[in-house]
Design an enzyme around this catalytic site. Sequence first.
Site, PDB file in Angstrom:
ATOM      1  N   GLU A  22       0.869  -1.248  -0.107  1.00  0.00           N
ATOM      2  CA  GLU A  22      -0.137  -0.067  -0.020  1.00  0.00           C
ATOM      3  C   GLU A  22       0.818   1.102  -0.103  1.00  0.00           C
ATOM      4  O   GLU A  22       0.701   2.069   0.727  1.00  0.00           O
ATOM      5  CB  GLU A  22      -1.071   0.044   1.128  1.00  0.00           C
TER       6      GLU A  22
ATOM      7  N   GLU B  90      -6.334  -8.092  -0.067  1.00  0.00           N
ATOM      8  CA  GLU B  90      -7.011  -7.707   1.119  1.00  0.00           C
ATOM      9  C   GLU B  90      -8.425  -7.602   1.001  1.00  0.00           C
ATOM     10  O   GLU B  90      -8.939  -6.598  -0.048  1.00  0.00           O
ATOM     11  CB  GLU B  90      -6.447  -6.872   1.951  1.00  0.00           C
TER      12      GLU B  90
END
Length: 838
Positions: free
Chosen positions: A604, A709
Site C-alpha cells: 500500500e 485484502e
Amino acid sequence: MPSHSRSRDRYRGRDESEPERDRRHYSRRRYRETDYEDDELDDDDYDRRRRYRRDDVYRRSRGQSRGYESHEYHEDDANEYDLAGEDPAVPLRRSRGDERERSAGAYDDYDSPRRRDRHRDGDRRRRHRAYEAEGSPPRGAPDHRRHRSRDDRRERAYESEREARRHRRRERGREAAAAKHQSSDSTNSGSHLLSADALAKLRSEYDKEDRSRAKADAKAEKKQRRKRPVVADQPRRLDPFPEETPRGQSKGRIVSGAYLEEGRSPEMKVRHRGGGGGGGAGSKWRDEGASDSDMDGAEGGTPFWKKKKTWIAVGVVVVLLAIIIPVAVVVSKKNNEKKSDSTTDDTTPRNSNLDGISRDSIPDYAKGTVLDPWTWYDTMGFNVTFTNETVGGLSIMGLNSTWDDSTRPNDNVPPLNEPFPYGSQPIRGVNLGGWLSIEPFIVPSLFESYSSVDGVVDEWTLCQKLGDSAASRIERHYATFITEQDFADIRDAGLDHVRIQFSYWAVTTYDGDQYVPKISWRYLLRAIEYCRKYGLRVKLDPHGIPGSQNGWNHSGRQGPIGWLNGTDGQLNRKRSLEMHDQLSQFFAQDRYKNIVTIYGLVNEPMMLSLPVEDVLDWSTEATKLIQKNGITAYVTVHDGFLNLSKWKQMLKTRPDRMFLDTHQYTIFNTAQIVMKHTEKIKLVCNDWHSMIQQINTTSAGWGPTICGEWSQADTDCTKYLNNVGRGTRWEGTFSLTDSTAYCPTAKSGPSCSCSSANADPSQYSDQYKKFLKTYAEAQMSAFETAQGWFYWTWHTESAPQWSYKTAWKNGFMPQKAYAPDFKCGDDVPDFGDLPENY
C-alpha cells in the site's frame, strides 16, 4: 444516658444528682473517721464486702451488671476518677502530728469503725431479707433501680477508698523508713536498719504481692460477670457458653461513651495473630491489655468446646482434601492428554529440542545474540544446531538442511513440487496480519494499557515505551499469536495460500530506529516451513519499508511519509532496494522455489500523495533487481489506491511475471458504508465483479490481478481500526469537525450503534450470521474471476468480523473455502428482520 466522665469533673455540683452528692458526703465522712494504719481492719472489711457482693447482691440481668462500667486500676495509677468524690479541702494524708494524736487515744467500742461496719452490713442483710419476704420488685422498677444504683455507687466508693488507703499506707511506710535513715539519733541510726538493697527487695515483694492480689481480684470479677440471676427465688448458675454470632452482627456491647473514648471498656477486644495460651491454630480474641494467660479457659488454654469445634473443622478439611486432590489429579491428567493431542501449546515456551545441546557449542562471539538459541523464547520447529552461515547476508540459523515439497492442502490443489495453475485456478488464501508487523486493531492488548499521554500508537512508539523489555515482550507475541496449529487450521478451512507480513527490521535496522531487530526473521522462516508442512504456498509481503511508504500505523510508524519523500526520501529509496537485494538472494535458494510463489514489493504505497512516476520507477527497478538475483516467483505491485481504470495505461512495458494487487473494502468509503445489507451484496456482485474481471485482462485492463485484502466487516466499529484513539464513521465520531453518522438508519432512525457489531460472535443472531457469510461468499465469487484472493486477516484478538478463523469456527464462513453456498448470480437470500443498523 451516662454522663461524660470529664463533664462530672468540670461541672461538679451543677449537674450531679442528689444520690451523687450523698455519696460524696459519705465518702468525706469515711475519710475523716477511718484509721488508715489498721491493715487488718482494711483487709477484713474488703473480704466481708466481697462476700456480701458475691452472695447477697440484688438479682440483676447480665445487661445491667455493674461489670459493664467497672474496670481495673493498677494500685500505683493516679486516676482522676478515683478523686472525683473527694473534697479538695480535705487532705488525702494527715500530718504526722495528727497521726500521733489519734494513735494516743483509744476508740470507744461503739464508735470503732469495725463496729459501725458490722452494723451497716447487718442493716443491708435485713433489707435484703425484707425484699425477699415481700417479693422482689419487677426488673426495672423505679425503687429497685434506685436502691441498686445507690449500693453500686457506695460499693465503688469502698473500693476506691481501699485503694487510696493502701497507697497512702505504703507511702507513709516509705517516708518513715527514709526519715529513720536520715536521723542522727542512735535509736534511728542506720546501723539498726535494713540495708538499701534489703529494702528494695522488701518493696519488690510487696509489689509482687499487690500484683498477685490484683490479678486474683480481676479473675474473681470476671467470673462474677459470667453469672446471672434466673428468677428471684432460685440460685445463680453460670451463663451458657456463647452461641455463634450471626455473620455481620457486632459482638461489641454498649458502654459508657466516656469509656469508649478513653479506650477502657472492659469488653473492648483486640485481635492477636496466632500464638497465645491455647495452641495457636488460629487467631484468638483477647481483652485489650490482657496477657496470654488471661484468655478464656483455665490457665490460658482453649476451652473444650472451642477445641471440639477446631477438631471438627480440621476433620472436615481433611475429608474435603481427600476428595478434591484425587479429582484434581484426574482432571489434570485429562487436560494434559488433550494438550498432547494438539500440535502446540500456546502459553508456554517450548524448548525441549535444546535437551542434549551443550551451551559450549555456541561460540563466545555469538552468545547472547540472535544466533544463540538459549536466548530464544521458543525453539520448537527450529534447528538449534549452531551455524553462522548466511545467504545474501541473512542468517540460515534455525533451518533444517532437508525439506519435503510433496504435500498439498487438499485434493483441489497440486502439491508444492508441481506448478500452481495461476490464471486457471484461483488463489484462496489468508493474511497473517498483526503478527510480524504489529497492528493495534488486531492485537489491542499491546496498546490498551497505555493512556493517550503515552502516545503509544504504533510499533515504533510501542518499542520505544517498552525500552529494554521490548525484545522479550514482542518475541513472546511472535511465539504465541500465530503457532503451528494455525497453519493446520488454515489447511483444514480449505485455503491454499498464505500472505505473510513482515517489515524491514526483520532484516536490519538503522541508527535511531526503535524497532526490535532481526528476531522476526527466524519466525518468518519457521512460518514458511510450517506452510511447507501443510502444503500451503506463500506470498511474501513487506508491510513496512525504510521511511514508511504511507504514514499509517501498520507501516511501523504513524506520521509523515519518509520513503521517496522528504529529506531522507532518496536515502530510504536506496535502503529499500538494498533490503530487496538481500531478500531476493535469500529466497532464490532452491528450497523456496516451490513454496514462495508470489513476492511482494511493498504494501500500500500512498500514491495519492507520492509522485506516481517515482513509485513506478522504483517498482520497475526493484523487480529487475529481484529477478536478476534468481527469483522466479510472481512479483506484485500494489495499486496505490488509484482508480483501477488508471492502471490500464500504467506499467504497460514492465518485466514479466508480475501481478497487480488491489485491496477492496466497503467500510472506508462513506458512500458505501451507508448501504443496506442487500445493497452491499449487490455492489460486490455487480460493480466489483465486472471491475475485477476487466482489470484482470491484458487487452482491456492491466493484466493478472489479485485481491490481496478484503473482509466481511460491514462497519468500521472495531477498536483502533481507524487508529488508536480515533472514533468511527458508523457512529459519527471519526471526524473531529463532522459528527455525521454514516450508517443506513442515520437519518430515519434508529440511531447507529457499534454494540451489536462488536458483540461476541456467540451473540450474533442467525440472520446476521447469514448475511456475513453471504457477504463473504459474494466477494470470493467476484475476486475468483481474476487470480483469486487473500482474506484480511486470519486471527485477531477481539475483532470477529476481521478474523477468518473466528468466522470459520462460528458458522459465518464456509466450512471449505472452495465449496461456498453462494456465488454471484444466485438470488440474494432474505435476511428476515435483521435491523439495518445492526
